[in-house]
Scaffold this active site. Structure first.
Site, PDB file in Angstrom:
ATOM      1  N   HIS A  60       0.786  -1.247   0.000  1.00 29.08           N
ATOM      2  CA  HIS A  60       0.000   0.000   0.000  1.00 29.08           C
ATOM      3  C   HIS A  60       0.816   1.296   0.000  1.00 29.08           C
ATOM      4  CE1 HIS A  60      -3.268  -2.677   0.633  1.00 29.08           C
ATOM      5  NE2 HIS A  60      -4.111  -1.830   1.180  1.00 29.08           N
ATOM      6  N   GLY A  89      -1.072  -2.339  -5.699  1.00 32.10           N
ATOM      7  CA  GLY A  89      -2.092  -3.369  -5.549  1.00 32.10           C
ATOM      8  C   GLY A  89      -3.429  -2.812  -5.113  1.00 32.10           C
ATOM      9  N   HIS A  90      -3.423  -1.628  -4.513  1.00 33.87           N
ATOM     10  CA  HIS A  90      -4.668  -0.965  -4.107  1.00 33.87           C
ATOM     11  C   HIS A  90      -4.788   0.349  -4.869  1.00 33.87           C
ATOM     12  CE1 HIS A  90      -7.969   0.725  -1.944  1.00 33.87           C
ATOM     13  NE2 HIS A  90      -7.901  -0.111  -0.935  1.00 33.87           N
ATOM     14  N   HIS A 141     -11.553  -7.098  -4.784  1.00 36.63           N
ATOM     15  CA  HIS A 141     -11.770  -6.215  -3.644  1.00 36.63           C
ATOM     16  C   HIS A 141     -12.581  -5.012  -4.112  1.00 36.63           C
ATOM     17  CE1 HIS A 141     -10.635  -3.290  -0.512  1.00 36.63           C
ATOM     18  NE2 HIS A 141     -10.225  -4.297   0.230  1.00 36.63           N
ATOM     19  N   GLU A 171     -13.168  -9.037   0.930  1.00 38.22           N
ATOM     20  CA  GLU A 171     -13.758  -7.701   1.040  1.00 38.22           C
ATOM     21  C   GLU A 171     -14.315  -7.238  -0.302  1.00 38.22           C
ATOM     22  OE1 GLU A 171     -11.833  -5.227   4.559  1.00 38.22           O
ATOM     23  OE2 GLU A 171     -10.409  -5.485   2.939  1.00 38.22           O
ATOM     24  N   GLU A 200     -18.983  -3.033   2.287  1.00 39.28           N
ATOM     25  CA  GLU A 200     -18.140  -2.109   3.053  1.00 39.28           C
ATOM     26  C   GLU A 200     -18.525  -0.652   2.789  1.00 39.28           C
ATOM     27  OE1 GLU A 200     -13.438  -0.813   3.439  1.00 39.28           O
ATOM     28  OE2 GLU A 200     -13.950  -2.731   2.514  1.00 39.28           O
ATOM     29  N   CYS A 227     -16.678   1.966   2.749  1.00 41.99           N
ATOM     30  CA  CYS A 227     -15.747   2.598   1.800  1.00 41.99           C
ATOM     31  C   CYS A 227     -16.093   2.258   0.357  1.00 41.99           C
ATOM     32  CB  CYS A 227     -14.315   2.173   2.100  1.00 41.99           C
ATOM     33  SG  CYS A 227     -13.532   3.042   3.477  1.00 41.99           S
ATOM     34  N   CYS A 236     -10.385   2.587   7.901  1.00 43.04           N
ATOM     35  CA  CYS A 236     -10.459   3.336   6.650  1.00 43.04           C
ATOM     36  C   CYS A 236     -11.811   4.035   6.491  1.00 43.04           C
ATOM     37  CB  CYS A 236     -10.201   2.412   5.471  1.00 43.04           C
ATOM     38  SG  CYS A 236     -11.213   0.914   5.459  1.00 43.04           S
ATOM     39  N   CYS A 237     -12.875   3.443   7.055  1.00 45.14           N
ATOM     40  CA  CYS A 237     -14.213   3.976   6.803  1.00 45.14           C
ATOM     41  C   CYS A 237     -14.526   5.281   7.525  1.00 45.14           C
ATOM     42  CB  CYS A 237     -15.265   2.921   7.137  1.00 45.14           C
ATOM     43  SG  CYS A 237     -15.133   1.409   6.141  1.00 45.14           S
TER      44      CYS A 237
END
Length: 629
Positions: free
Chosen positions: A130, A181-182, A256, A308, A324, A326, A392-393
């Site tokens: 990340h 990757g994200h 994801h 997720e 989720e 997010c 994160c949310c």
């Protein structure tokens, strides 16, 4: 239109922005502080042993993502400052930004984990660690802070970091052919390019989008370099991070869910800014797949906690739904960008659905507890939390609520577009003429919207008003008289020279409706959900005289709606008479029998889905059994 040109004066969003400003943003700052996230930016930060490597393996990987939690809080706080000046918050931002600037490495690199814990592993695992995701959120925070305050303190830091990233990654000699990757940095760099006018940031974002999924696969190569066989990737497939194919060849929403919608947002950015037809087609294809096969009725996306994210078409269980927060926020981001490709209510309707339901459910009424996942049924054990191991949310919620004005209006040289309805105002400019549109409405509780034009001199433009697909045939009045307005893409258009005081009334029918799932969605066979306007409803145990799992809603049952000021500061509930099986006539030792249980009438009350779990803990259901008569 910038969100600073929009003001809310309603009793729905204005109070939520106030709670966000007065409670949510300070709460997140306190959590960032007590959990050590702020201290991690100090040069003398000494992480405890439990967040360092142990036995040659990484422990506490969540700590790698800490920078993004602080960054999203900075972004939310900056948006709040832009609309509501606060000297104390301004000073707090300055202090945290000073820590970030001091912590930045001489070469421009900025990641607290790899600067402190394991610097030799910088860029060693883009697939999982990340670094570029954190950088993206810091870049977004820098742009927000600069646009809100005019200060370049964080912007200059992140421009240095972006320049370092641009020198590190690319197709030139000695550069890494990698990507994160994200997904996140892609859309962040687009924002940075717009804020600074620097083409190199746009080009770097384009590189990251274009390189994704190319062969030889970068994630395979870096795994081999780390001494790890690529086949040992826990997710088993690069669908998990949308790197299984080049983006123009992707046709389904996979992996994801948050990563997916962040990537699709960046793809839509380039489809719009560069007229890239292949990206446009890919976005449209994936959008259709997601919204017709893999989206929950309340706008949530992502079925499984394991990844997720997405599983298979029509796999939409209720009690185990991940959905989720997010991901719903990312869906709003993507929907807004799809609107830039062409005005079409299909995108706005989904934006509104997700915003009012799957996003808003993520934060409690008091603004200080949060849902990470959003099921559509609960046995009474699912509750919001003050914080998460991977939080994160909460800051994501804070930043979207603080910048809500971004989604209400849009304009070009000749059109003023009203996407969402909320009492307040939006400031437009056509040529040299300032125009303010004032909305008067009690939306989402009532579908009547009055738009009054305020202009110092006559102004010619087309006013475009969305007619949601759920509303049926609306009534449209111009200065008190009915008017037939052409519709395109689900938007009515009135094109004329406007004068001060002109008034348009749009009356949107807002009946209570029953919704049924496609038969392929097997968890919802024989069940019904309730919708009124943009809101999906649920039954919560606090309002029922029988257990919610026993409620059967007949197809013939009449349903009504009423405003109740005593429920969570006021909301519209849906009421009716349902049926519930009783235990009458069953012997104590009788577990099964040939006669069905007796059904007796029972009153039911349904509340908006976003409002559940704010009162007495209890069971909840969105989908209810129904009968044919």
């Amino acid at each position: 239109m910038p969100f600073t040109a929009v003001r809310f004066t309603d009793r729905f969003w204005a109070p939520r922005q106030r709670v966000n400003r007065e409670r949510t943003i300070p709460h997140i700052d306190r959590q960032n502080t007590v959990t050590g996230r702020i201290d991690a930016f100090r040069r003398d930060w000494n992480p405890s042993p439990e967040v360092t490597r142990r036995d040659g393996r990484w422990n506490g990987t969540v700590v790698m993502f800490w920078d993004s939690d602080v960054a999203k809080w900075i972004e939310a706080a900056a948006y709040s400052l832009a609309t509501t000046p606060d000297p104390a918050l301004d000073a707090r931002l300055d202090a945290i930004i000073a820590l970030i600037a001091e912590r930045q490495a001489p070469d421009g690199y900025m990641n607290t984990w790899f600067l402190t814990v394991d610097p030799e592993m910088r860029w060693a695992n883009l697939r999982d660690w990340h670094e570029l995701y954190d950088a993206g959120h810091l870049i977004e925070a820098a742009v927000a802070h600069y646009e809100a305050t005019g200060k370049r303190s964080l912007l200059d830091v992140m421009c240095r970091y972006a320049d370092y990233i641009g020198a590190t990654f690319g197709r030139g000699p000695g550069q890494k052919r990698g990507y994160c990757g994200h997904p996140e940095i892609e859309l962040a760099l687009v924002r940075l390019a717009r804020a600074t006018g620097e083409q190199r940031y746009h080009d770097l974002a384009r590189y990251f989008v274009d390189e994704r999924g190319q062969q030889p696969h970068y994630f395979d190569q870096e795994a081999i370099a780390r001494g790890q066989p690529p086949a040992q990737f826990w997710a088993r497939s690069y669908e998990y991070n949308q790197a299984h194919l080049p983006v123009r060849e992707q046709t389904e929403a996979v992996g994801h869910s948050v990563r997916a919608v962040y990537l699709y947002s960046a793809m839509a950015d380039f489809a719009a800014s560069e007229g890239d037809q292949q990206l446009r087609d890919a976005c449209a294809t994936i959008w259709r797949h997601l919204t017709t096969k893999r989206m929950y009725v309340m706008g949530g996306i992502g079925t499984s906690a394991k990844n997720e994210g997405f599983t298979s078409d029509y796999d939409l269980p209720n009690e185990s739904a991940y959905a989720e927060t997010c991901a719903a926020i990312g869906l709003v981001f993507w929907a807004q960008r799809m609107l830039r490709l062409g005005l079409d209510r299909r995108y706005t309707d989904i934006l509104e659905l997700a915003l009012y339901n799957a996003v808003l459910s993520g934060v409690s009424h008091d603004g200080e507890s949060f849902f990470y996942d959003n099921p559509l049924a609960s046995a009474g054990t699912h509750h919001r939390s003050e914080w998460f191991a991977c939080p994160c949310c909460p800051p994501n919620l804070a930043r979207i609520i603080a910048s809500l004005g971004d989604y209400v209006y849009a304009q070009n040289e000749h059109e003023a577009v009203v996407h969402l309805y909320a009492q307040g105002s939006g400031q437009f400019r056509f040529g040299e003429q300032d125009v303010t549109l004032h909305q008067q409405t009690d939306y989402p509780w009532d579908g009547r919207v009055t738009v009054r034009v305020e202009t110092g001199a006559p102004a010619s433009f087309a006013l475009r008003l969305r007619v949601p697909a759920w509303s049926g045939a609306p009534e449209l009045l111009l200065n008190g008289s009915p008017v037939n307005a052409p519709a395109e893409g689900g938007y009515l258009q009135i094109d004329r020279e406007w004068i001060d005081g002109d008034e348009v009334v749009l009356a949107l029918p807002m009946p209570v409706e029953r919704l049924y799932a496609r038969p392929d969605v097997t968890p919802d066979l024989g069940l019904v959900a309730l919708r009124r306007g943009p809101l999906i409803y649920c039954v919560e145990q606090a309002d029922q005289s029988v257990p919610v799992e026993r409620i059967v809603l007949p197809a013939s049952a009449e349903l009504a709606s009423e405003f109740r000021a005593d429920v969570l500061d006021g909301l519209v509930v849906v009421t009716g008479t349902a049926l519930a099986p009783t235990g009458a006539g069953w012997a104590d030792d009788e577990l099964y029998r040939t006669a069905p249980p007796e059904l007796r009438p029972c009153p039911i009350t349904a509340i908006p889905y976003y409002a559940w779990d704010n009162r007495a803990p209890g069971k909840m259901r969105v989908w209810l059994p129904t009968t044919g008569s």
